[in-house]
Motif scaffolding. Structure first.
Motif, PDB file in Angstrom:
ATOM      1  N   PRO A  31       0.700  -1.127  -0.104  1.00  0.00           N
ATOM      2  CA  PRO A  31       0.032   0.151  -0.035  1.00  0.00           C
ATOM      3  C   PRO A  31       0.812   1.306   0.099  1.00  0.00           C
ATOM      4  CG  PRO A  31      -0.685  -1.362   1.771  1.00  0.00           C
ATOM      5  CD  PRO A  31       0.662  -1.939   1.034  1.00  0.00           C
ATOM      6  N   HIS A  78      -5.970   4.923   2.771  1.00  0.00           N
ATOM      7  CA  HIS A  78      -5.405   4.217   1.493  1.00  0.00           C
ATOM      8  C   HIS A  78      -5.357   4.908   0.241  1.00  0.00           C
ATOM      9  CE1 HIS A  78      -4.076   0.480  -0.141  1.00  0.00           C
ATOM     10  NE2 HIS A  78      -5.139   0.503  -1.207  1.00  0.00           N
ATOM     11  N   SER A 131      -7.856  -4.306  -3.918  1.00  0.00           N
ATOM     12  CA  SER A 131      -7.858  -3.223  -2.871  1.00  0.00           C
ATOM     13  C   SER A 131      -9.176  -2.590  -2.764  1.00  0.00           C
ATOM     14  CB  SER A 131      -6.865  -2.071  -3.159  1.00  0.00           C
ATOM     15  OG  SER A 131      -5.412  -2.585  -3.045  1.00  0.00           O
TER      16      SER A 131
END
Length: 173
Positions: A31, A78, A131
């Motif tokens: 990430p 994120h 994701s």
């Protein structure tokens, strides 16, 4: 000024297959972290600037794209995913976690020029889609300039559906 034409790709994330495989050749995926923003800004600029298919078009979206990347790093926990070779980030995809967004993959899979043609764009797309699914989204969308390599060879993967997109992804091209 030449007009750009855009396509919008969408994926039903509940039907997303296959699961991402580990990368080979010393490459890893991770990430993005807040400390990565400057590197990602530079990588994105370089990836678009060295792509002849974006000649002229990138200048029209560059400022809006840089602002969007900055906002993603400031607002979201994120911001996206990166492919790393040793300590170097060589590819990234910045994401919008807003379920109503027209463009969840707003930077697209950006791969440094010297790492292209190795399947990293498709791998990054798949990791990005997973994701988004893990973040709770059911549908992912991406807007891409028509005629580019990404539009012809990357975004059509993983059972995407494509439609014409009449607006600019950043409202200024």
């Amino acid at each position: 000024m030449k007009q750009d034409y855009w396509k919008q790709f969408s994926w039903n994330l509940s039907q997303l297959h296959p699961a991402p495989q580990p990368l080979s050749g010393g490459l890893t995926i991770r990430p993005l972290e807040r400390a990565d923003e400057a590197v990602i800004q530079a990588l994105t600029t370089r990836a678009f600037s060295f792509d002849d298919q974006w000649a002229g078009s990138y200048r029209r979206i560059a400022d809006a794209l840089q602002l969007r990347i900055h906002e993603a790093f400031r607002v979201q926990s994120h911001a996206g995913v990166a492919i790393v070779h040793g300590p170097r980030i060589i590819a990234s995809s910045c994401l919008s976690m807003d379920s109503d967004a027209d463009n969840h993959l707003f930077s697209g899979p950006c791969v440094l020029p010297e790492y292209r043609s190795r399947g990293l764009g498709a791998a990054l797309l798949l990791y990005s889609l997973h994701s988004l699914r893990q973040a709770g989204l059911h549908v992912a969308r991406a807007i891409c300039k028509d005629g580019t390599t990404a539009c012809k060879f990357v975004y059509p993967k993983f059972a995407s559906v494509v439609d014409d997109y009449d607006d600019s992804p950043f409202g200024n091209s």
